[in-house]
Design a protein around this motif. Sequence first.
Motif, PDB file in Angstrom:
ATOM      1  N   LYS A  90       0.832  -1.203   0.000  1.00 28.57           N
ATOM      2  CA  LYS A  90       0.000   0.000   0.000  1.00 28.57           C
ATOM      3  C   LYS A  90       0.872   1.261   0.000  1.00 28.57           C
ATOM      4  CE  LYS A  90      -4.181  -2.002   1.989  1.00 28.57           C
ATOM      5  NZ  LYS A  90      -5.070  -2.015   0.820  1.00 28.57           N
ATOM      6  N   MET A 177     -11.738   9.322   4.501  1.00 29.91           N
ATOM      7  CA  MET A 177     -12.646   9.899   3.502  1.00 29.91           C
ATOM      8  C   MET A 177     -14.072   9.438   3.806  1.00 29.91           C
ATOM      9  SD  MET A 177     -10.360   9.392   0.047  1.00 29.91           S
ATOM     10  CE  MET A 177     -10.246   7.617   0.132  1.00 29.91           C
ATOM     11  N   MET A 261     -13.960   6.179  -3.445  1.00 30.85           N
ATOM     12  CA  MET A 261     -14.907   6.774  -2.496  1.00 30.85           C
ATOM     13  C   MET A 261     -15.520   7.977  -3.218  1.00 30.85           C
ATOM     14  SD  MET A 261     -15.698   6.322   0.836  1.00 30.85           S
ATOM     15  CE  MET A 261     -14.324   5.859   1.879  1.00 30.85           C
TER      16      MET A 261
HETATM   17  P1  AMP Z   1      -8.755  -1.166   1.392  1.00 32.97           P
HETATM   18  O1  AMP Z   1      -8.316  -2.567   1.692  1.00 32.97           O
HETATM   19  O2  AMP Z   1      -7.649  -0.186   1.305  1.00 32.97           O
HETATM   20  O3  AMP Z   1      -9.747  -1.098   0.267  1.00 32.97           O
HETATM   21  O4  AMP Z   1      -9.658  -0.737   2.629  1.00 32.97           O
HETATM   22  C1  AMP Z   1     -10.752  -1.520   3.045  1.00 32.97           C
HETATM   23  C2  AMP Z   1     -11.920  -0.630   3.401  1.00 32.97           C
HETATM   24  O5  AMP Z   1     -11.549   0.274   4.444  1.00 32.97           O
HETATM   25  C3  AMP Z   1     -12.377   0.274   2.261  1.00 32.97           C
HETATM   26  O6  AMP Z   1     -13.234  -0.376   1.386  1.00 32.97           O
HETATM   27  C4  AMP Z   1     -13.051   1.385   3.017  1.00 32.97           C
HETATM   28  O7  AMP Z   1     -14.344   0.987   3.449  1.00 32.97           O
HETATM   29  C5  AMP Z   1     -12.185   1.532   4.246  1.00 32.97           C
HETATM   30  N1  AMP Z   1     -11.155   2.572   3.994  1.00 32.97           N
HETATM   31  C6  AMP Z   1      -9.911   2.381   3.506  1.00 32.97           C
HETATM   32  N2  AMP Z   1      -9.249   3.536   3.373  1.00 32.97           N
HETATM   33  C7  AMP Z   1     -10.095   4.508   3.801  1.00 32.97           C
HETATM   34  C8  AMP Z   1      -9.992   5.927   3.936  1.00 32.97           C
HETATM   35  N3  AMP Z   1      -8.870   6.590   3.626  1.00 32.97           N
HETATM   36  N4  AMP Z   1     -11.070   6.599   4.401  1.00 32.97           N
HETATM   37  C9  AMP Z   1     -12.195   5.932   4.761  1.00 32.97           C
HETATM   38  N5  AMP Z   1     -12.354   4.593   4.675  1.00 32.97           N
HETATM   39  C10 AMP Z   1     -11.318   3.877   4.200  1.00 32.97           C
END
Ligand code: AMP
Length: 412
Positions: A90, A177, A261
């Motif tokens: 990431k 976000m 988002m």
């Molecule tokens: P990811 O594995 O990075 O997709 O994160 C899993 C879930 O966490 C996402 O689908 C969002 O629901 C939440 N999430 C990740 N990053 C953010 C962020 N910067 N702001 C808000 N929610 C987040």
Amino acid sequence: MKVVVVGSGAREHALTHALARTADVVCTPGSPGIAAVATCTDDDPEKLDADLFVIGPEAPLVDGLADRLRAQGKRVFGPGARGALLEGSKAYMKQVVRAAGVPTAAFHTFGAHEVDAAVALINSTDGPYVIKTDGLAAGKGVLVTESADEAIADVRDKLSGASFAGAGTTVVIEECMVGSELSVLAVCDGESYVLLPAAQDFKRMHDNDQGPNTGGMGAYSPVPGVDVDALAIGPTFIQPTLDYLRGQGIDYRGVLYAGLMLTPSGPRLVEFNVRFGDPECEVVVPGLQGDVAALLASAADGALDSSLVSPAPDAAVTVMIASDAPAGGVVVGVENANALEGVNVFHARTTADKGALVTSAGGRVLAVTGRGTTLAEARERAYAAVTQIDLPGGYYRKDIAANAAAITEGTI
Ligand code: AMP
Ligand code: GLY
């Protein structure tokens, strides 16, 4: 055309289902569900021959399987290890996105020896806090919390390297976000892309988006009120990333999955994945009209022909049935569910045991997918099928696509 699909999950089942309309498919290792539509083998993909290789999951992509197959002269749909690092790290993904000028959450990265700095950042800002482990964590490495104490404990845990089977000892702390989420899958040939119809995924384990993050408990497509062209998703997120990667000598041929988002100030990137989403694939790919195998082959050749497929004329809803019981639980009712109109049960974690269908692990076991002329009909069909199925420790969300179906029906 002979196609080898690598993987054994519901995503690979749905892919195989679509590919088998125009190609002979061999899947390694496959599943009892895939065996109904294709040949399954335990052979190492590097020992197989085919006109096209499609690599489903992220782990072999990050591990460089696409590079090894290409080195043998094979035609491969899936990025090499350098491209797959977009999902494998990431911290790297955020660096690429920043360099490519793609809108995303502000972020800081901390290594194992920077616990104090990470804690200081949390203490100096208001929540909610978003803490991510750097490496592959099957969708579970992200904590979103209002509590600074919980965020700090999570940072300490992740930086110790003890969690997520050692998915790195780096964390990314991001700005939180707010908005609804959207998954957009782009089929890319290194230079250009075609967007598949958008989908929405339900990441939290329980109804009303409660509980921990999972790989995804359900999905639907299309997403009412969302026009990816009007939102400029391709020009804003996909093209600049492909261009940046090319500049780095990375010829990205495969799916670039943008997790977005939809914030009040416009769409922003949550994450990139380097493969079809699961369960997004189940609602998006089987409905595509045309020749999916030829589309992926054209991308693998670096000569994408987007005219080979067109979007589904209908709607789809997938409800994941998961199990909190150990592997080996007998699964019943899949045949009855599959016999219902508009229903396909894609197998996520099943295996055959003495003639019975059993779970091969806990977690997501079946992706029960309904198709219909409207989201409401697709949803009814998916849930009618779910009630036919029984397995030990089985659970599922009851609210997949509920709001979207109600919106399109005009009931909210
Ligand atoms: P990811 O594995 O990075 O997709 O994160 C899993 C879930 O966490 C996402 O689908 C969002 O629901 C939440 N999430 C990740 N990053 C953010 C962020 N910067 N702001 C808000 N929610 C987040
Ligand atoms: N459904 C989320 C993912 O495939 O990562």
